[in-house]
Design an enzyme around this catalytic site. Structure first.
Site, short mmCIF file in Angstrom:
data_model
loop_
_atom_site.label_atom_id
_atom_site.label_comp_id
_atom_site.label_asym_id
_atom_site.label_seq_id
_atom_site.Cartn_x
_atom_site.Cartn_y
_atom_site.Cartn_z
N SER A 48 0.81 -1.21 0.00
CA SER A 48 0.00 0.00 0.00
C SER A 48 0.85 1.26 0.00
CB SER A 48 -0.94 0.00 1.20
OG SER A 48 -0.21 0.01 2.39
N LYS B 113 -0.05 4.34 6.86
CA LYS B 113 -0.55 5.25 5.82
C LYS B 113 -0.03 6.65 6.06
CE LYS B 113 -3.45 2.57 3.44
NZ LYS B 113 -3.55 1.46 4.34
#
Lengths: 200, 200
Positions: free
Chosen positions: A118, A156
């Site tokens: 990711s 993230k």
DNA sequence: TTCTTTGTTCTCCAATTGTTCTCCATGCTA
DNA sequence: TAGCATGGAGAACAATTGGAGAACAAAGAA
């Protein structure tokens, strides 16, 4: 957790022994030293020490070993893996990694292994080791370990919005940013550095 | 990995022996010294030491040799920066970086700072620190430090062709692979690991 | 060449070691 | 009193180790 008398005695003996010998004592040696006549009894106490994380059982018949706390002075715990959308998967026994100071922050850090892609566009690859400083807040643009709805952990980039909500941005063009009300997201730490080992 | 008692004893004996003689002991000598009557048994222990990287087997009947590890005390040299299309830019004073053992290879390594984005798609970013093992050959697919025409240094993925020419592949879709005759390209080292520091 | 030394590989064996189990004793607390 | 935590004995078990010894291959030496 506090140790019982016996457990403490065993632990003390192990420390003494470790100062004089390179090898851990066998269970029989320990029994003799402590005046026990049953390895079985000893074993229960040792189990307790293992669960307390003070000692690790070796493979095979190689006795038990003290967890190296000296190493912990210079090293940081490797807690497990972080994969987007899952809880952090803890290692059964935390490993301690010697990490040079220039890769740490001023606070005690820990390490996680990254699973998934990711964050691939900022050079964080599957299998990389990330060093995290535990914190419960972060600034815009920092890369964070965030806990969503108290269950999923993820690595993230953070963006705080004016209305209090936060976006968690995957650096992967196949994944859209996710926006959450503030109360659903809990910051756990901030990315400090990254290590990667290529195959030998 | 920890050594068993026997392994430790053998290793200790080898160290002692090395201080007094230039030649390593033969297996038979070791057997006598340790009170073993079977070379076969001894051999198993020595194998374990070899796998632990503490000892190397010599070719022919020349015994085994200790591996020397001194260089790790002070860290590895940081030699400078590597930017595609330029010579390696040496630091005026090489800095020494303490790098944990698990990020090194078995050989003495050095560090370079990456400039540019030519390997961005495999997670090597501008400013990253790469650890290089010096070598003059490499296998297909390895990421190498290569010197082109004796002047430009570059970090690229290597591909050897059947005709002897080599391709240096940038992991960046904006850069085409470059193919050279073998004599124009000199391998200087292979990528072993990578470190990255995020802003505090 | 032949012989000897040396390192390697293999099978087999016994003792040691760690583990699990049941059973029991003691002291403390509710 | 019953219940529980701690501590111990001993039997039985499986796994591993450390070792013996045979056989073989390679390298020197005679």
């Amino acid at each position: 957790m506090t140790l019982t008398r016996r457990q403490q005695a065993i632990y003390d003996y192990l420390r003494e022994h470790a100062e004089r010998f390179t090898h851990p004592p066998t269970h029989d040696e320990l029994c003799r030293a402590l005046g026990l006549s049953s390895r079985g009894s000893l074993h229960k106490h040792i189990q307790a020490l293992v669960e307390a994380g003070l000692v690790v059982a070796q493979q095979g018949r190689q006795g038990i070993r003290l967890v190296e706390w000296e190493q912990q002075d210079t090293g940081i715990p490797h807690l497990g893996t972080i994969a987007a959308g899952r809880p952090i998967q803890a290692l059964p026994q935390p490993a301690f990694l010697p990490v040079p100071e220039f890769l740490l922050s001023r606070h005690p850090c820990y390490a996680l292994t990254v699973k998934g892609e990711s964050m691939i566009e900022v050079g964080i690859m599957d299998g990389d080791l990330v060093i995290i400083e535990p914190r419960d807040t972060a600034r815009n643009g920092e890369i964070v370990v965030a806990l969503i709805n108290n269950e999923e952990a993820t690595l993230k980039r953070l963006q705080n919005h004016h209305d209090g909500s936060v976006s968690l941005i995957a650096e992967n063009r196949n994944m859209a940013p996710l926006r959450y009300p503030a109360e659903q997201v809990q910051i756990q730490g901030v990315l400090v550095s990254l290590l990667r080992r290529y195959q030998p």
